[in-house]
Design a protein around this motif. Structure first.
Motif, PDB file in Angstrom:
ATOM      1  N   PRO A 270     -28.345 -69.704 -17.856  1.00  0.00           N
ATOM      2  CA  PRO A 270     -27.215 -69.182 -17.082  1.00  0.00           C
ATOM      3  C   PRO A 270     -26.226 -70.287 -16.716  1.00  0.00           C
ATOM      4  O   PRO A 270     -26.619 -71.375 -16.310  1.00  0.00           O
ATOM      5  CB  PRO A 270     -27.876 -68.587 -15.832  1.00  0.00           C
ATOM      6  CG  PRO A 270     -29.307 -68.387 -16.199  1.00  0.00           C
ATOM      7  CD  PRO A 270     -29.624 -69.487 -17.152  1.00  0.00           C
ATOM      8  N   ASP A 271     -24.963 -69.972 -16.879  1.00  0.00           N
ATOM      9  CA  ASP A 271     -23.889 -70.885 -16.496  1.00  0.00           C
ATOM     10  C   ASP A 271     -23.288 -70.390 -15.178  1.00  0.00           C
ATOM     11  O   ASP A 271     -22.636 -69.342 -15.152  1.00  0.00           O
ATOM     12  CB  ASP A 271     -22.825 -70.921 -17.595  1.00  0.00           C
ATOM     13  CG  ASP A 271     -21.696 -71.882 -17.283  1.00  0.00           C
ATOM     14  OD1 ASP A 271     -21.742 -72.516 -16.214  1.00  0.00           O
ATOM     15  OD2 ASP A 271     -20.769 -71.997 -18.109  1.00  0.00           O
ATOM     16  N   PRO A 272     -23.489 -71.124 -14.068  1.00  0.00           N
ATOM     17  CA  PRO A 272     -22.970 -70.643 -12.766  1.00  0.00           C
ATOM     18  C   PRO A 272     -21.451 -70.503 -12.739  1.00  0.00           C
ATOM     19  O   PRO A 272     -20.922 -69.743 -11.919  1.00  0.00           O
ATOM     20  CB  PRO A 272     -23.439 -71.725 -11.783  1.00  0.00           C
ATOM     21  CG  PRO A 272     -24.563 -72.427 -12.469  1.00  0.00           C
ATOM     22  CD  PRO A 272     -24.259 -72.376 -13.928  1.00  0.00           C
ATOM     23  N   SER A 273     -20.757 -71.213 -13.624  1.00  0.00           N
ATOM     24  CA  SER A 273     -19.292 -71.146 -13.615  1.00  0.00           C
ATOM     25  C   SER A 273     -18.740 -69.980 -14.435  1.00  0.00           C
ATOM     26  O   SER A 273     -17.527 -69.774 -14.461  1.00  0.00           O
ATOM     27  CB  SER A 273     -18.703 -72.457 -14.155  1.00  0.00           C
ATOM     28  OG  SER A 273     -19.053 -72.630 -15.524  1.00  0.00           O
ATOM     29  N   ALA A 274     -19.612 -69.224 -15.096  1.00  0.00           N
ATOM     30  CA  ALA A 274     -19.146 -68.100 -15.918  1.00  0.00           C
ATOM     31  C   ALA A 274     -18.603 -66.990 -15.037  1.00  0.00           C
ATOM     32  O   ALA A 274     -19.298 -66.500 -14.141  1.00  0.00           O
ATOM     33  CB  ALA A 274     -20.288 -67.580 -16.774  1.00  0.00           C
ATOM     34  N   ARG A 275     -17.354 -66.603 -15.277  1.00  0.00           N
ATOM     35  CA  ARG A 275     -16.716 -65.538 -14.498  1.00  0.00           C
ATOM     36  C   ARG A 275     -16.877 -64.204 -15.224  1.00  0.00           C
ATOM     37  O   ARG A 275     -16.710 -64.124 -16.438  1.00  0.00           O
ATOM     38  CB  ARG A 275     -15.243 -65.838 -14.287  1.00  0.00           C
ATOM     39  CG  ARG A 275     -14.984 -67.038 -13.377  1.00  0.00           C
ATOM     40  CD  ARG A 275     -13.498 -67.152 -13.085  1.00  0.00           C
ATOM     41  NE  ARG A 275     -12.709 -67.257 -14.310  1.00  0.00           N
ATOM     42  CZ  ARG A 275     -11.414 -67.023 -14.397  1.00  0.00           C
ATOM     43  NH1 ARG A 275     -10.746 -66.642 -13.317  1.00  0.00           N
ATOM     44  NH2 ARG A 275     -10.774 -67.163 -15.544  1.00  0.00           N
ATOM     45  N   LEU A 276     -17.169 -63.165 -14.449  1.00  0.00           N
ATOM     46  CA  LEU A 276     -17.343 -61.846 -15.045  1.00  0.00           C
ATOM     47  C   LEU A 276     -16.011 -61.254 -15.476  1.00  0.00           C
ATOM     48  O   LEU A 276     -15.854 -60.811 -16.608  1.00  0.00           O
ATOM     49  CB  LEU A 276     -18.038 -60.911 -14.047  1.00  0.00           C
ATOM     50  CG  LEU A 276     -18.203 -59.458 -14.509  1.00  0.00           C
ATOM     51  CD1 LEU A 276     -19.004 -59.377 -15.790  1.00  0.00           C
ATOM     52  CD2 LEU A 276     -18.871 -58.627 -13.414  1.00  0.00           C
ATOM     53  N   PHE A 277     -15.025 -61.255 -14.573  1.00  0.00           N
ATOM     54  CA  PHE A 277     -13.736 -60.620 -14.879  1.00  0.00           C
ATOM     55  C   PHE A 277     -12.805 -61.663 -15.503  1.00  0.00           C
ATOM     56  O   PHE A 277     -12.109 -62.396 -14.810  1.00  0.00           O
ATOM     57  CB  PHE A 277     -13.127 -60.008 -13.614  1.00  0.00           C
ATOM     58  CG  PHE A 277     -13.965 -58.897 -13.044  1.00  0.00           C
ATOM     59  CD1 PHE A 277     -13.963 -57.636 -13.616  1.00  0.00           C
ATOM     60  CD2 PHE A 277     -14.786 -59.124 -11.944  1.00  0.00           C
ATOM     61  CE1 PHE A 277     -14.750 -56.619 -13.105  1.00  0.00           C
ATOM     62  CE2 PHE A 277     -15.566 -58.105 -11.415  1.00  0.00           C
ATOM     63  CZ  PHE A 277     -15.545 -56.858 -12.005  1.00  0.00           C
ATOM     64  N   SER A 278     -12.855 -61.730 -16.805  1.00  0.00           N
ATOM     65  CA  SER A 278     -12.041 -62.673 -17.562  1.00  0.00           C
ATOM     66  C   SER A 278     -11.686 -62.054 -18.905  1.00  0.00           C
ATOM     67  O   SER A 278     -12.518 -61.378 -19.532  1.00  0.00           O
ATOM     68  CB  SER A 278     -12.799 -63.995 -17.765  1.00  0.00           C
ATOM     69  OG  SER A 278     -12.095 -64.839 -18.645  1.00  0.00           O
ATOM     70  N   ARG A 279     -10.463 -62.300 -19.343  1.00  0.00           N
ATOM     71  CA  ARG A 279     -10.040 -61.788 -20.642  1.00  0.00           C
ATOM     72  C   ARG A 279     -10.802 -62.437 -21.783  1.00  0.00           C
ATOM     73  O   ARG A 279     -10.842 -61.899 -22.890  1.00  0.00           O
ATOM     74  CB  ARG A 279      -8.540 -62.012 -20.838  1.00  0.00           C
ATOM     75  CG  ARG A 279      -7.655 -61.132 -19.964  1.00  0.00           C
ATOM     76  CD  ARG A 279      -6.200 -61.387 -20.254  1.00  0.00           C
ATOM     77  NE  ARG A 279      -5.836 -62.779 -19.984  1.00  0.00           N
ATOM     78  CZ  ARG A 279      -4.639 -63.293 -20.222  1.00  0.00           C
ATOM     79  NH1 ARG A 279      -3.701 -62.543 -20.752  1.00  0.00           N
ATOM     80  NH2 ARG A 279      -4.385 -64.564 -19.936  1.00  0.00           N
ATOM     81  N   GLN A 280     -11.403 -63.575 -21.528  1.00  0.00           N
ATOM     82  CA  GLN A 280     -12.110 -64.277 -22.585  1.00  0.00           C
ATOM     83  C   GLN A 280     -13.273 -63.463 -23.143  1.00  0.00           C
ATOM     84  O   GLN A 280     -13.614 -63.597 -24.320  1.00  0.00           O
ATOM     85  CB  GLN A 280     -12.637 -65.611 -22.052  1.00  0.00           C
ATOM     86  CG  GLN A 280     -11.553 -66.605 -21.688  1.00  0.00           C
ATOM     87  CD  GLN A 280     -12.122 -67.901 -21.136  1.00  0.00           C
ATOM     88  OE1 GLN A 280     -13.341 -67.999 -20.928  1.00  0.00           O
ATOM     89  NE2 GLN A 280     -11.267 -68.873 -20.901  1.00  0.00           N
ATOM     90  N   HIS A 281     -13.863 -62.610 -22.313  1.00  0.00           N
ATOM     91  CA  HIS A 281     -15.004 -61.825 -22.783  1.00  0.00           C
ATOM     92  C   HIS A 281     -14.571 -60.798 -23.825  1.00  0.00           C
ATOM     93  O   HIS A 281     -15.238 -60.648 -24.861  1.00  0.00           O
ATOM     94  CB  HIS A 281     -15.683 -61.136 -21.602  1.00  0.00           C
ATOM     95  CG  HIS A 281     -16.180 -62.093 -20.565  1.00  0.00           C
ATOM     96  ND1 HIS A 281     -16.866 -63.233 -20.882  1.00  0.00           N
ATOM     97  CD2 HIS A 281     -16.073 -62.084 -19.209  1.00  0.00           C
ATOM     98  CE1 HIS A 281     -17.173 -63.887 -19.780  1.00  0.00           C
ATOM     99  NE2 HIS A 281     -16.709 -63.204 -18.742  1.00  0.00           N
ATOM    100  N   HIS A 282     -13.477 -60.093 -23.575  1.00  0.00           N
ATOM    101  CA  HIS A 282     -12.992 -59.154 -24.579  1.00  0.00           C
ATOM    102  C   HIS A 282     -12.456 -59.896 -25.804  1.00  0.00           C
ATOM    103  O   HIS A 282     -12.590 -59.425 -26.937  1.00  0.00           O
ATOM    104  CB  HIS A 282     -11.899 -58.256 -23.981  1.00  0.00           C
ATOM    105  CG  HIS A 282     -12.420 -57.254 -22.993  1.00  0.00           C
ATOM    106  ND1 HIS A 282     -12.158 -57.338 -21.652  1.00  0.00           N
ATOM    107  CD2 HIS A 282     -13.213 -56.157 -23.147  1.00  0.00           C
ATOM    108  CE1 HIS A 282     -12.752 -56.332 -21.016  1.00  0.00           C
ATOM    109  NE2 HIS A 282     -13.395 -55.605 -21.906  1.00  0.00           N
TER     110      HIS A 282
END
Length: 489
Positions: A270-282
């Motif tokens: 797990p990366d604690p800095s990973a944001r859930l709401f980000s355009r990068q995921h799509h």
């Protein structure tokens, strides 16, 4: 089962290197990305609070979620029918296909059918539209944020949906409130997010050589859960109504969430800095299927995704028509035979798992998938012309290897992408599976009444012909791989 298979299934704290977790500056060796579970505290993100001693990992989560879904889906439609019948003052019952009635159709019954179909469509579309955005978001995020939350959050969302349905039933609220429960489930990722999380977890923790069998085990969980729910649901509803079964639905989803939280090991760092709401995921999902995908495998991904879409669409579409085909003339089955038929359909999951286990010792996965499609084609051809109970069950018997093709396709898709993209991949596959359900309902439910007076079994014949396309694609791609291997040797 040999030792290699057993070790692949044990729920140890497997981790896979994730390219997305490496900082942009500098390179990090694969060893530095693996969680050192030997020094983990009991609440370490990579280790469950209470490791499960059984040789399972995410299988119970998928089983419980599928059981609850299969239990509530037919009950939802029946509840809508009963409530709408009360609202319009219709006191009749929905007749079978063999009813002999020379009088004109009851206009109230027609109104109930129309309103029930419309509300079912609204509820399904609402969950699919919202869930489509959330499952791609959660699936891609899980490549950096971890798999367990993608199992916990949708399970809680499905439990909230069941809770809303229970409130509607207890207080007899308007059926429109059911839409609110469906939206809550969609906002949490819905069942498709659980599918994506489970298959991605298995891809993380399995050896590539054993991945197809591990995926087949998960699909067998889907079949067994669906079979048990179909046997229990109808009888329970007749004896105790709707409320008690929905309490079981709520309990199953809460149990799945608790199991994922306490017993499922994390399979990525797990990366604690990973944001859930980000355009990068799509964007990660779009890059995955784009021309510049990992290793230039975009065309192969698209071809295997097309095969998966066609196979699952035929599975869903034909399954929706089997009961209607059995109830109507000339078969005119009663509830007992319909139940046996449903059990025979779901048994194909277990027989396919056994067949896959045996055939992979002698054949490549691609040829196993082609054999599975051949089994499905033969079954649909026999069922399309079935006029007796014996022929119908013969068709179900020929279907014994039909579910071997989908785990092979999932496994091949998984092997084409980087370990850091498994969540994005299976989120895309889950969305395709949701789209298959909508397309199958539209195509097969339109074909059946349109061809009823010409050839009643035409939708099944259409499905058999459609399956020739993925069989040809898989066989051709395997032949090209063999030629390439001979050319380099």
């Amino acid at each position: 089962m040999d030792d290699s298979d057993t070790s692949a299934i044990l729920p140890e704290e497997f981790t896979s290197p994730s390219a997305d977790e490496v900082p942009d500056s500098g390179s990090v060796s694969p060893e530095s990305e693996v969680v050192d579970t030997s020094s983990c505290s009991p609440v370490c993100p990579g280790r469950p609070l209470f490791p499960c001693p059984l040789p399972v990992s995410v299988e119970p989560v998928l089983f419980l979620s599928m059981f609850s879904l299969a239990l509530q889906m037919p009950l939802n439609t029946q509840y809508l029918w009963d409530r709408i019948s009360e609202n319009v003052g219709f006191n009749g019952t929905k007749g079978g296909g063999c009813r002999n009635s020379s009088g004109p159709p009851d206009p109230l019954e027609k109104e109930v059918e129309t309103l029930t179909a419309h509300w079912s469509l609204y509820i399904s579309l609402a969950g699919f539209a919202v869930g489509l955005l959330m499952v791609t978001l959660l699936g891609s995020w899980s490549d950096r944020g971890g798999r367990r939350m993608v199992l916990i959050v949708p399970s809680v969302g499905l439990a909230l949906q069941a809770g809303v349905y229970l409130v509607v039933m207890y207080l007899r609220l308007p059926v429109g409130w059911l839409l609110a429960g469906r939206l809550l489930s969609g906002l949490s990722g819905d069942f498709n997010a659980i599918l994506a999380g489970c298959f991605a977890h298995v891809a993380d923790t399995s050896d590539p050589n054993n991945r197809t069998f591990r995926v087949a085990v998960l699909e067998a969980c889907l079949g067994v859960a669906g079979m048990l729910a179909s046997v229990i649901g109808g009888t329970w509803r007749r004896s105790q109504g709707y409320i008690n079964p929905f309490w079981l639905v709520l309990a199953c989803n809460l149990t799945a969430a608790l199991y994922a939280f306490f017993l499922v090991p994390e399979s990525v760092t797990p990366d604690p800095s990973a944001r859930l709401f980000s355009r990068q995921h799509h964007q990660a999902v779009l890059r995955l299927l784009g021309p510049r995908s990992q290793g230039g495998c975009g065309p192969q991904l698209w071809l295997y995704m097309l095969c998966f879409f066609l196979v699952v669409t035929v599975h869903f579409g034909s399954r929706e028509l089997f009961v209607l085909f059995e109830l109507s003339s000339p078969l005119c089955w009663g509830p007992e035979l319909v139940g046996f038929g449903s059990a025979a359909q779901h048994l194909s999951y277990l027989s396919s798992l056994l067949g896959l286990r045996l055939l992979r010792r002698h054949l490549d996965d691609s040829w196993v998938a082609v054999l599975g499609l051949t089994s499905n084609i033969a079954a649909l051809l026999v069922i399309s012309g079935a006029t007796t109970t014996e022929l119908m069950f013969t068709g179900y018997g020929l279907n014994f290897l039909s579910m071997a093709s989908t785990p092979v396709l999932r496994s091949k898709l998984s092997k084409l992408v980087d370990p850091s993209q498994q969540g994005a991949l299976f989120a895309s596959v889950a969305c395709v599976e949701g789209l298959c359900s909508l397309v199958a309902s539209g195509v097969f439910n339109s074909l059946y009444p349109a061809t009823l007076h010409i050839f009643k079994g035409f939708p099944f014949l259409f499905g058999a012909i459609t399956l020739l396309i993925p069989a040809s694609i898989i066989g051709t791609m395997r032949c090209r791989e063999m030629k390439a291997d001979h050319g380099t040797s």
